[in-house]
Structure formats: structure tokens, C-alpha cells
Design a protein around this motif. Structure first.
Motif, PDB file in Angstrom:
ATOM      1  N   VAL A  37      25.895  10.117  23.421  1.00 57.14           N
ATOM      2  CA  VAL A  37      26.577  10.668  24.446  1.00 57.14           C
ATOM      3  C   VAL A  37      27.546  10.493  25.817  1.00 57.14           C
ATOM      4  O   VAL A  37      26.795  11.148  26.622  1.00 57.14           O
ATOM      5  CB  VAL A  37      26.569  11.927  23.442  1.00 57.14           C
ATOM      6  N   GLY A  38      28.487   9.951  25.709  1.00 51.53           N
ATOM      7  CA  GLY A  38      29.166   9.079  26.628  1.00 51.53           C
ATOM      8  C   GLY A  38      29.769  10.944  27.322  1.00 51.53           C
ATOM      9  O   GLY A  38      30.395  11.199  26.761  1.00 51.53           O
ATOM     10  N   VAL A  39      29.621  10.561  28.800  1.00 52.01           N
ATOM     11  CA  VAL A  39      30.640  11.720  29.516  1.00 52.01           C
ATOM     12  C   VAL A  39      32.427  11.561  29.430  1.00 52.01           C
ATOM     13  O   VAL A  39      32.833  12.727  28.796  1.00 52.01           O
ATOM     14  CB  VAL A  39      30.832  11.716  31.336  1.00 52.01           C
ATOM     15  N   TYR A  40      32.684  10.479  29.157  1.00 49.87           N
ATOM     16  CA  TYR A  40      34.244  10.062  28.749  1.00 49.87           C
ATOM     17  C   TYR A  40      34.420  10.297  27.775  1.00 49.87           C
ATOM     18  O   TYR A  40      35.345  11.041  27.424  1.00 49.87           O
ATOM     19  CB  TYR A  40      34.139   8.084  29.436  1.00 49.87           C
ATOM     20  N   THR A  41      33.326  10.262  26.565  1.00 48.09           N
ATOM     21  CA  THR A  41      34.212  10.925  25.017  1.00 48.09           C
ATOM     22  C   THR A  41      34.538  12.394  25.395  1.00 48.09           C
ATOM     23  O   THR A  41      34.749  12.590  25.093  1.00 48.09           O
ATOM     24  CB  THR A  41      32.722  10.790  24.383  1.00 48.09           C
ATOM     25  N   LEU A  42      32.972  12.784  25.777  1.00 46.47           N
ATOM     26  CA  LEU A  42      33.391  14.508  25.797  1.00 46.47           C
ATOM     27  C   LEU A  42      34.444  14.470  26.442  1.00 46.47           C
ATOM     28  O   LEU A  42      35.953  15.632  26.322  1.00 46.47           O
ATOM     29  CB  LEU A  42      32.355  14.778  26.343  1.00 46.47           C
TER      30      LEU A  42
END
Length: 103
Positions: A37-42
Motif C-alpha cells: 500500500v503506497g503512502v500516496y494512495t493513503l
């Protein structure tokens, strides 16, 4: 305790969550260690008001601590988040920027 009974505030291994970058996972973009899970996604789903940290934790099978770690990383690295948004073709307003917590 089964995973369905797990406290969403706890990390899976009881450790402090970390953000890492490895070339062979998510194209080197920052992510939570041990997760895809990418930081940018969250960040993007939180920043637009789409979801709260608890909702993100539930949606991505993360702890709330992991979500907060990712969001803190995003706030501390606004240029990197903007670069990821630009490369992903994410729509942004001309004046939009990531605001650091100390601003």
C-alpha cells in the motif's frame, strides 16, 4: 486473536510502522513496510476527505497506526507526494499543495 478480532489500532507485529522504498515494489514509491500500500494512495484518499484514517485502515487491512505513519510521511515529504501525483496523472488544482503540519 484472529485477524477479524484484531484491534485496528494495533500493528500486526506490535512494532512501530515504518515507511520504506524499494525499487522492486510499487516502482520504488514509498510504502508501508511489509505492505503493498503506497503512502500516496493513503494520502490522496485522506486529503480529499474521501475517508478517515480508521476507514482507510479497515479498507486496506492496516492498523490506524500504519495509516497515521503514512500520512505523517506524506506531510513531511510534500515535494515527493507532488511528484508522485504528477507522474500518476492525478488531477490537481493549480494552487493545491501538501501542507506540512508545522505550517
Amino acid at each position: 486473536m484472529s485477524t477479524t478480532d484484531a484491534d485496528p489500532d494495533d500493528t500486526p507485529d506490535g512494532e512501530t510502522p515504518r515507511v520504506v522504498q524499494t525499487d522492486d515494489v510499487l516502482g520504488g514509491r514509498p510504502r508501508l513496510e511489509g505492505r503493498r500500500v503506497g503512502v500516496y494512495t493513503l494520502y490522496s484518499r485522506s486529503a480529499d476527505g474521501e475517508r478517515t484514517p480508521r476507514e482507510l485502515a479497515e479498507a486496506y487491512d492496516l492498523s490506524v497506526a500504519e495509516v497515521h505513519t503514512a500520512l505523517a510521511y506524506a506531510a513531511a515529504n510534500p515535494d515527493q507526494m507532488a511528484s508522485i501525483a504528477e507522474r500518476s496523472g492525478a488531477p490537481t488544482d493549480a494552487g493545491e499543495r501538501i501542507v506540512r503540519p508545522d505550517e
